[in-house]
Design an enzyme around this catalytic site. Sequence first.
Site, PDB file in Angstrom:
ATOM      1  N   ASP A 141       0.705  -1.215  -0.049  1.00  0.00           N
ATOM      2  CA  ASP A 141       0.007  -0.071  -0.029  1.00  0.00           C
ATOM      3  C   ASP A 141       0.869   1.321  -0.046  1.00  0.00           C
ATOM      4  O   ASP A 141       0.471   2.168   0.502  1.00  0.00           O
ATOM      5  CB  ASP A 141      -0.845   0.041   1.317  1.00  0.00           C
ATOM      6  N   LYS A 144       2.394   3.710  -5.863  1.00  0.00           N
ATOM      7  CA  LYS A 144       1.620   2.684  -6.631  1.00  0.00           C
ATOM      8  C   LYS A 144       2.750   2.361  -7.801  1.00  0.00           C
ATOM      9  O   LYS A 144       2.733   1.083  -8.324  1.00  0.00           O
ATOM     10  CB  LYS A 144       0.417   3.170  -7.346  1.00  0.00           C
ATOM     11  N   ASP A 169      -3.539  -2.902  -2.266  1.00  0.00           N
ATOM     12  CA  ASP A 169      -4.554  -1.966  -2.119  1.00  0.00           C
ATOM     13  C   ASP A 169      -4.507  -0.950  -3.512  1.00  0.00           C
ATOM     14  O   ASP A 169      -3.147  -1.026  -4.054  1.00  0.00           O
ATOM     15  CB  ASP A 169      -4.279  -1.001  -0.779  1.00  0.00           C
ATOM     16  N   ASN A 170      -5.673  -0.368  -3.653  1.00  0.00           N
ATOM     17  CA  ASN A 170      -5.750   0.726  -4.750  1.00  0.00           C
ATOM     18  C   ASN A 170      -5.397   0.162  -6.174  1.00  0.00           C
ATOM     19  O   ASN A 170      -5.026   0.962  -6.884  1.00  0.00           O
ATOM     20  CB  ASN A 170      -4.958   1.773  -4.476  1.00  0.00           C
ATOM     21  N   GLU A 199     -11.582   4.555   0.088  1.00  0.00           N
ATOM     22  CA  GLU A 199     -11.741   4.729   1.641  1.00  0.00           C
ATOM     23  C   GLU A 199     -12.585   5.925   1.774  1.00  0.00           C
ATOM     24  O   GLU A 199     -12.325   7.143   1.119  1.00  0.00           O
ATOM     25  CB  GLU A 199     -10.299   4.883   2.316  1.00  0.00           C
TER      26      GLU A 199
HETATM   27  C1  LIG Z   1       9.215   2.968  -1.718  1.00  0.00           C
HETATM   28  C2  LIG Z   1       8.646   3.311  -0.286  1.00  0.00           C
HETATM   29  N1  LIG Z   1       9.317   2.554   0.694  1.00  0.00           N
HETATM   30  C3  LIG Z   1       8.831   2.920   2.065  1.00  0.00           C
HETATM   31  N2  LIG Z   1       7.705   3.753   2.167  1.00  0.00           N
HETATM   32  C4  LIG Z   1       7.159   4.259   1.091  1.00  0.00           C
HETATM   33  C5  LIG Z   1       7.744   3.958  -0.070  1.00  0.00           C
HETATM   34  N3  LIG Z   1       6.770   4.541  -0.894  1.00  0.00           N
HETATM   35  C6  LIG Z   1       5.927   5.333  -0.199  1.00  0.00           C
HETATM   36  N4  LIG Z   1       6.087   4.762   0.982  1.00  0.00           N
HETATM   37  C7  LIG Z   1       5.169   5.257   2.167  1.00  0.00           C
HETATM   38  O1  LIG Z   1       4.002   4.962   2.115  1.00  0.00           O
HETATM   39  C8  LIG Z   1       2.837   5.790   2.287  1.00  0.00           C
HETATM   40  C9  LIG Z   1       2.357   6.086   0.816  1.00  0.00           C
HETATM   41  C10 LIG Z   1       1.303   5.500   0.316  1.00  0.00           C
HETATM   42  C11 LIG Z   1       0.801   6.209  -1.406  1.00  0.00           C
HETATM   43  N5  LIG Z   1      -0.640   5.728  -1.335  1.00  0.00           N
HETATM   44  C12 LIG Z   1      -1.359   6.548  -2.010  1.00  0.00           C
HETATM   45  O2  LIG Z   1      -0.974   7.119  -3.016  1.00  0.00           O
HETATM   46  C13 LIG Z   1      -2.669   6.196  -2.050  1.00  0.00           C
HETATM   47  C14 LIG Z   1      -3.637   7.267  -2.684  1.00  0.00           C
HETATM   48  C15 LIG Z   1      -4.857   7.131  -2.748  1.00  0.00           C
HETATM   49  C16 LIG Z   1      -5.863   8.153  -3.453  1.00  0.00           C
HETATM   50  C17 LIG Z   1      -6.986   7.706  -3.989  1.00  0.00           C
HETATM   51  C18 LIG Z   1      -7.617   8.691  -4.815  1.00  0.00           C
HETATM   52  C19 LIG Z   1      -7.423  10.037  -4.695  1.00  0.00           C
HETATM   53  F1  LIG Z   1      -7.947  10.828  -5.382  1.00  0.00           F
HETATM   54  C20 LIG Z   1      -6.255  10.329  -4.190  1.00  0.00           C
HETATM   55  C21 LIG Z   1      -5.215   9.640  -3.588  1.00  0.00           C
HETATM   56  C22 LIG Z   1      -5.712   6.025  -1.963  1.00  0.00           C
HETATM   57  C23 LIG Z   1      -4.818   5.133  -1.211  1.00  0.00           C
HETATM   58  O3  LIG Z   1      -5.344   4.005  -0.666  1.00  0.00           O
HETATM   59  C24 LIG Z   1      -3.492   5.193  -1.124  1.00  0.00           C
HETATM   60  O4  LIG Z   1      -2.780   4.277  -0.699  1.00  0.00           O
HETATM   61  C25 LIG Z   1       3.453   6.856   2.539  1.00  0.00           C
HETATM   62  C26 LIG Z   1       4.836   6.814   2.007  1.00  0.00           C
HETATM   63  O5  LIG Z   1       5.969   7.481   2.986  1.00  0.00           O
HETATM   64 MG   LIG Z   2      -3.803   2.609  -0.285  1.00  0.00          MG
END
Ligand SMILES: Cc1ncnc2c1ncn2[C@@H]1O[C@H](/C=C/CNC(=O)c2cc(-c3ccc(F)cc3)cc(O)c2O)C[C@H]1O
Ligand SMILES: [Mg+2]
Length: 214
Positions: A141, A144, A169-170, A199
């Site tokens: 999650d 993406k 997810d997603n 969500e």
């Molecule tokens: C490579 C890596 N390593 C460790 N942590 C990592 C990583 N890449 C991101 N992360 C961490 O995970 C988290 C990121 C999650 C990304 N999730 C999303 O971008 C995300 C976006 C939406 C969404 C849906 C509709 C819309 F209009 C707008 C947004 C809904 C969701 O459920 C999501 O998970 C936080 C980040 O620091």
């Molecule tokens: Mg998600």
Amino acid sequence: SGKSRPMRILQYVQNTAVQGDANSVISAVDSYCANVEWAMNVGDKKGEILDAVVLDVRPRWVLELGTYCGYSTMRIARLLPPGARLITLEMNHHYAQVAKQILGHAGLDSQVDLLVGASSALIPQLKKKFDMDKFDLVFIDHWKTSYLPDTKLLEECDLLASGTVLLADNVTCPGAPEYLHYVRNSPRYKSLYFPSQLEYLRVEDGMEKSVFLG
Ligand SMILES: Cc1ncnc2c1ncn2[C@@H]1O[C@H](/C=C/CNC(=O)c2cc(-c3ccc(F)cc3)cc(O)c2O)C[C@H]1O
Ligand SMILES: [Mg+2]
């Protein structure tokens, strides 16, 4: 108040949820994000699919990619059998700090190891760091575009056993097209789509459950 959205979620949890009661912390996050400000937690609808998969797999070793505020971390940790461990990876220090406090409020920090760093750097260290061999369940999650490279990295690091379940997810919104194509077309996975909703919104989303065949 609260400089960031995760901070505001944490403050709401600290002010309204019952210390040590994971379900009250989960409900507090859901009511805040449904009524005050949206946040990218897996949420209560997709959360029920996540719960069902955790209960079905009864995993000893779980990996989560992308902790954010720790919402799905709590949903998984509260359902683990005794002795099981959940390792969750989060590259953003601020998010990790908030998640640690939310997990602490829920009383779930003993089953969870939260590592701060990029998944690509941490995944190759996990076997040695935790003296473990294979994951039974991986919840994906994070960004993406990282879903597919990290799945290939898990294969290369020999962290997937025949029967290991990947739950992503997603896969519909925002979508993870390259990942979906891979797990649905590779002979090494049996993949199944669970339709649901994004969500806190009436927008289609869903989760993909893919079993590694070895
Ligand atoms: C490579 C890596 N390593 C460790 N942590 C990592 C990583 N890449 C991101 N992360 C961490 O995970 C988290 C990121 C999650 C990304 N999730 C999303 O971008 C995300 C976006 C939406 C969404 C849906 C509709 C819309 F209009 C707008 C947004 C809904 C969701 O459920 C999501 O998970 C936080 C980040 O620091
Ligand atoms: Mg998600």
